[in-house]
Every structure is written in structure tokens, then in C-alpha cells.
Scaffold this motif. Structure first.
Motif, PDB file in Angstrom:
ATOM      1  N   GLY A  65       0.819  -1.211   0.000  1.00  0.00           N
ATOM      2  CA  GLY A  65       0.000   0.000   0.000  1.00  0.00           C
ATOM      3  C   GLY A  65       0.850   1.258   0.000  1.00  0.00           C
ATOM      4  N   ALA A  66       1.886   1.275   0.809  1.00  0.00           N
ATOM      5  CA  ALA A  66       2.786   2.435   0.850  1.00  0.00           C
ATOM      6  C   ALA A  66       3.510   2.592  -0.475  1.00  0.00           C
ATOM      7  CB  ALA A  66       3.788   2.282   1.995  1.00  0.00           C
ATOM      8  N   ARG A  88       2.442   1.722  -3.446  1.00  0.00           N
ATOM      9  CA  ARG A  88       1.520   2.168  -4.506  1.00  0.00           C
ATOM     10  C   ARG A  88       1.258   3.667  -4.471  1.00  0.00           C
ATOM     11  NH1 ARG A  88      -0.939  -2.882  -3.679  1.00  0.00           N
ATOM     12  NH2 ARG A  88      -2.327  -2.045  -2.110  1.00  0.00           N
ATOM     13  N   THR A  89       1.494   4.318  -3.340  1.00  0.00           N
ATOM     14  CA  THR A  89       1.244   5.761  -3.257  1.00  0.00           C
ATOM     15  C   THR A  89       2.226   6.552  -4.100  1.00  0.00           C
ATOM     16  OG1 THR A  89       2.717   6.161  -1.369  1.00  0.00           O
ATOM     17  CG2 THR A  89       0.420   5.528  -0.872  1.00  0.00           C
ATOM     18  N   ARG A 137       4.961   7.582  -2.977  1.00  0.00           N
ATOM     19  CA  ARG A 137       5.748   8.387  -2.041  1.00  0.00           C
ATOM     20  C   ARG A 137       6.867   7.587  -1.393  1.00  0.00           C
ATOM     21  NH1 ARG A 137       2.093  10.671   2.250  1.00  0.00           N
ATOM     22  NH2 ARG A 137       4.002  11.747   2.809  1.00  0.00           N
ATOM     23  N   TRP A 138       6.806   6.239  -1.520  1.00  0.00           N
ATOM     24  CA  TRP A 138       7.754   5.381  -0.800  1.00  0.00           C
ATOM     25  C   TRP A 138       8.325   4.301  -1.702  1.00  0.00           C
ATOM     26  CZ3 TRP A 138       8.856   7.137   3.903  1.00  0.00           C
ATOM     27  CH2 TRP A 138       7.910   7.905   4.553  1.00  0.00           C
TER      28      TRP A 138
END
Length: 80
Positions: A27-28, A30-31, A33-34
């Protein structure tokens, strides 16, 4: 620019903690940002091996042979 995030877990087997780590890591990633790295010890167990992260996510899995559940100053230092 994406930042780096590391999740550390002692075993990559089928289990609740591992599944939570996988889902939150993907999930992180897919943003956008990570860039996420899961650092895990032993990938095998009687419970079975958990699937690797999805190929399209910014998540990768690395095994650290000396990382284990049992407390061991020697193995812990090698894992670090």
C-alpha cells in the motif's frame, strides 16, 4: 522523489504479522511516495512461505540469513 521505508520481520512465512507487513508495504509503495524494502529472516517454515510482494508495487523483499526470532547477540550483530 520517493523516500525509503524499511519493514523488518523475522520470518517470511504464512501468518498474520507477515500478511499485515506485506499489505501495508504494498500500500505504501503504490502511493508513489515510498520505495519499500521488507527485510526478513528465514523464508521457510512449517506454516508455509508467504508470496513475494507484487511486481508492480515499489516493494522489494530481501532475506537476511542471520535474522531470527530467537535472541542471540552473535546472530543479532551479524543480522544488523
Amino acid at each position: 522523489m520517493p523516500r525509503t521505508l524499511a519493514h523488518v520481520i523475522t520470518r517470511w512465512i504464512v501468518g498474520g504479522a507477515q500478511e499485515n507487513t506485506l499489505l501495508s508495504s504494498e500500500g505504501a509503495g503504490r502511493t508513489g511516495r515510498w520505495n519499500v524494502t521488507i527485510l526478513s529472516g528465514r523464508p521457510h517454515g512449517k506454516e508455509g512461505e508467504l508470496r513475494p510482494p507484487a511486481a508492480d508495487a515499489r516493494t522489494r523483499l530481501e532475506y537476511i540469513p542471520f535474522l531470527s526470532r530467537e535472541v542471540s547477540p552473535w546472530r543479532d550483530a551479524l543480522a544488523f
